[in-house]
Design a protein around this motif. Structure first.
Motif, PDB file in Angstrom:
ATOM      1  N   SER A  54       0.854  -1.186   0.000  1.00  0.00           N
ATOM      2  CA  SER A  54       0.000   0.000   0.000  1.00  0.00           C
ATOM      3  C   SER A  54       0.890   1.236   0.000  1.00  0.00           C
ATOM      4  N   PHE A  55       0.596   2.177  -0.886  1.00  0.00           N
ATOM      5  CA  PHE A  55       1.439   3.358  -1.027  1.00  0.00           C
ATOM      6  C   PHE A  55       0.666   4.633  -0.686  1.00  0.00           C
ATOM      7  N   PRO A  56       1.381   5.712  -0.371  1.00  0.00           N
ATOM      8  CA  PRO A  56       0.718   6.977  -0.047  1.00  0.00           C
ATOM      9  C   PRO A  56      -0.051   7.524  -1.248  1.00  0.00           C
ATOM     10  N   PRO A  57      -0.976   8.462  -0.998  1.00  0.00           N
ATOM     11  CA  PRO A  57      -1.674   9.119  -2.112  1.00  0.00           C
ATOM     12  C   PRO A  57      -0.695   9.693  -3.132  1.00  0.00           C
ATOM     13  N   LEU A  58      -1.079   9.685  -4.377  1.00  0.00           N
ATOM     14  CA  LEU A  58      -0.296  10.138  -5.528  1.00  0.00           C
ATOM     15  C   LEU A  58       0.735   9.105  -5.977  1.00  0.00           C
ATOM     16  N   PHE A  59       0.871   8.006  -5.239  1.00  0.00           N
ATOM     17  CA  PHE A  59       1.707   6.899  -5.682  1.00  0.00           C
ATOM     18  C   PHE A  59       0.805   5.741  -6.110  1.00  0.00           C
ATOM     19  N   SER A  60       1.217   5.036  -7.147  1.00  0.00           N
ATOM     20  CA  SER A  60       0.465   3.870  -7.605  1.00  0.00           C
ATOM     21  C   SER A  60       1.432   2.727  -7.849  1.00  0.00           C
ATOM     22  N   GLY A  61       0.984   1.503  -7.567  1.00  0.00           N
ATOM     23  CA  GLY A  61       1.842   0.342  -7.689  1.00  0.00           C
ATOM     24  C   GLY A  61       1.588  -0.440  -8.964  1.00  0.00           C
ATOM     25  N   LEU A  62       2.660  -1.016  -9.494  1.00  0.00           N
ATOM     26  CA  LEU A  62       2.578  -1.899 -10.654  1.00  0.00           C
ATOM     27  C   LEU A  62       3.484  -3.094 -10.383  1.00  0.00           C
ATOM     28  N   ALA A  63       2.880  -4.252 -10.151  1.00  0.00           N
ATOM     29  CA  ALA A  63       3.658  -5.459  -9.862  1.00  0.00           C
ATOM     30  C   ALA A  63       4.092  -6.127 -11.154  1.00  0.00           C
ATOM     31  N   ASP A  89       2.113   8.637 -15.210  1.00  0.00           N
ATOM     32  CA  ASP A  89       2.133   9.660 -14.166  1.00  0.00           C
ATOM     33  C   ASP A  89       3.324   9.460 -13.234  1.00  0.00           C
ATOM     34  N   ALA A  90       3.826  10.569 -12.723  1.00  0.00           N
ATOM     35  CA  ALA A  90       4.844  10.481 -11.681  1.00  0.00           C
ATOM     36  C   ALA A  90       4.244   9.784 -10.462  1.00  0.00           C
ATOM     37  N   GLY A  91       5.091   9.107  -9.715  1.00  0.00           N
ATOM     38  CA  GLY A  91       4.623   8.384  -8.547  1.00  0.00           C
ATOM     39  C   GLY A  91       4.359   6.916  -8.796  1.00  0.00           C
ATOM     40  N   LEU A  92       4.596   6.453 -10.022  1.00  0.00           N
ATOM     41  CA  LEU A  92       4.448   5.034 -10.293  1.00  0.00           C
ATOM     42  C   LEU A  92       5.553   4.265  -9.572  1.00  0.00           C
ATOM     43  N   VAL A  93       5.156   3.205  -8.868  1.00  0.00           N
ATOM     44  CA  VAL A  93       6.103   2.324  -8.189  1.00  0.00           C
ATOM     45  C   VAL A  93       6.005   0.957  -8.853  1.00  0.00           C
ATOM     46  N   ASN A 141       9.028  -5.879  -8.031  1.00  0.00           N
ATOM     47  CA  ASN A 141       9.101  -7.325  -8.219  1.00  0.00           C
ATOM     48  C   ASN A 141       9.614  -7.905  -6.910  1.00  0.00           C
ATOM     49  N   LEU A 142       8.725  -8.538  -6.175  1.00  0.00           N
ATOM     50  CA  LEU A 142       9.082  -9.086  -4.870  1.00  0.00           C
ATOM     51  C   LEU A 142       9.322 -10.586  -5.014  1.00  0.00           C
ATOM     52  N   GLY A 143      10.544 -10.930  -5.388  1.00  0.00           N
ATOM     53  CA  GLY A 143      10.913 -12.324  -5.548  1.00  0.00           C
ATOM     54  C   GLY A 143      11.242 -12.966  -4.216  1.00  0.00           C
ATOM     55  N   ALA A 144      11.503 -14.251  -4.261  1.00  0.00           N
ATOM     56  CA  ALA A 144      11.819 -14.973  -3.034  1.00  0.00           C
ATOM     57  C   ALA A 144      13.165 -14.547  -2.451  1.00  0.00           C
ATOM     58  N   ASN A 145      14.088 -14.147  -3.318  1.00  0.00           N
ATOM     59  CA  ASN A 145      15.447 -13.837  -2.865  1.00  0.00           C
ATOM     60  C   ASN A 145      15.852 -12.389  -3.036  1.00  0.00           C
ATOM     61  N   THR A 146      15.036 -11.603  -3.736  1.00  0.00           N
ATOM     62  CA  THR A 146      15.434 -10.227  -4.057  1.00  0.00           C
ATOM     63  C   THR A 146      14.228  -9.297  -4.022  1.00  0.00           C
ATOM     64  N   LEU A 147      14.439  -8.110  -3.500  1.00  0.00           N
ATOM     65  CA  LEU A 147      13.461  -7.028  -3.597  1.00  0.00           C
ATOM     66  C   LEU A 147      13.947  -6.071  -4.679  1.00  0.00           C
ATOM     67  N   GLN A 148      13.137  -5.880  -5.703  1.00  0.00           N
ATOM     68  CA  GLN A 148      13.452  -4.930  -6.756  1.00  0.00           C
ATOM     69  C   GLN A 148      12.279  -3.963  -6.901  1.00  0.00           C
ATOM     70  N   ALA A 149      12.595  -2.689  -7.027  1.00  0.00           N
ATOM     71  CA  ALA A 149      11.543  -1.684  -7.178  1.00  0.00           C
ATOM     72  C   ALA A 149      12.111  -0.468  -7.897  1.00  0.00           C
ATOM     73  N   ALA A 150      11.225   0.351  -8.430  1.00  0.00           N
ATOM     74  CA  ALA A 150      11.646   1.571  -9.112  1.00  0.00           C
ATOM     75  C   ALA A 150      10.571   2.625  -8.969  1.00  0.00           C
ATOM     76  N   LEU A 151      10.995   3.866  -8.774  1.00  0.00           N
ATOM     77  CA  LEU A 151      10.098   5.010  -8.644  1.00  0.00           C
ATOM     78  C   LEU A 151      10.244   5.910  -9.857  1.00  0.00           C
ATOM     79  N   VAL A 152       9.114   6.397 -10.372  1.00  0.00           N
ATOM     80  CA  VAL A 152       9.109   7.318 -11.498  1.00  0.00           C
ATOM     81  C   VAL A 152       8.881   8.734 -10.978  1.00  0.00           C
TER      82      VAL A 152
END
Length: 234
Positions: A5-14, A34-38, A41-52
């Motif tokens: 769950s992300f703050p307002p103005l942020f949106s998630g894309l798995a 839009d800016a705020g896209l998160v 990829n929550l894998g078993a061994n790695t956390l990967q994420a990116a913010l726009v």
């Protein structure tokens, strides 16, 4: 696994499998998302994420988002991990937990001209959760989150916390300028005053200028390496 769950103005894309959230975020940014896209990829061994981001300043100033996201990560993990776990930041984006390398931050933008305002900027986070080797003692300079006393830290909670603390940093940066970020970053920066090798050059890391460019002392000269040099892509 519950969706973050992300703050307002942020949106998630798995994304799943071998899809790199950093690459996906760059594609979505170039398409005009839009800016705020998160992207994550929550894998078993790695956390990967990116913010726009959609900066409204020139690239040289927008690059502050990389150290800002690093401070956000340190604050996020500090809120979830045992107090003895130490987090430090390499100038070029590397993350260190208890002095050993543990993942990295990445950065890309729509262009490379420091004096131009980019259409978008993406910051990526890569964090190993479990060691890739059954013999971690063979690589003592490399570690993973759960090997450093953080086995109770949930990846979803950490991702949510990273975004929230980064948002706090963005608001402070917008309201008070870069000075508070400089102060907080210097307190957890790795290698200041020590010998370093960066982009094939060696010297003493003296610190950074107001735009987080590295001041590298080489014999009788000091060279400024702008933070834009760490940008990925063409």
């Amino acid at each position: 696994m519950t969706a973050p769950s992300f703050p307002p103005l942020f949106s998630g894309l798995a994304v799943e499998g071998q899809i790199d959230p950093f690459d996906k975020a760059c594609v979505e940014a170039a398409r005009g998302c839009d800016a705020g896209l998160v992207v994550y990829n929550l894998g078993a061994n790695t956390l990967q994420a990116a913010l726009v981001f959609a900066p409204e300043v020139v690239l040289a100033d927008a690059m502050a988002m990389m150290p800002l996201c690093g401070v956000g990560f340190q604050n996020a993990l500090g809120a979830l991990a045992p107090p003895e776990v130490a987090v430090h930041l390499d100038w070029a984006g590397g993350l260190r937990i208890n002095a050993a390398s543990c993942g990295r931050l990445r950065v890309a933008a729509s262009g490379r001209d420091p004096a131009a305002e980019p259409d978008w900027l993406v910051i990526g986070l890569e964090l190993p959760l479990w060691p890739t080797s059954d013999a971690p003692g063979e690589t003592p300079d490399q570690t993973a989150l759960y090997a450093e006393g953080c086995a109770e830290v949930d990846a979803v909670d950490l991702l949510e916390s990273w975004v929230k603390h980064t948002l706090v940093g963005i608001n402070t940066w917008q309201d008070e300028g870069v000075a508070p970020l400089h102060k907080e970053w210097r307190g957890i920066a790795h290698g200041i005053g020590e010998g370093v090798e960066i982009f094939g050059e060696t010297g003493t890391f003296l610190g950074v200028d107001e735009k987080f460019g590295m001041l590298l002392r080489r014999e009788d000269t000091t060279r400024l390496i702008p933070l834009t040099d760490v940008l990925e892509g063409s």
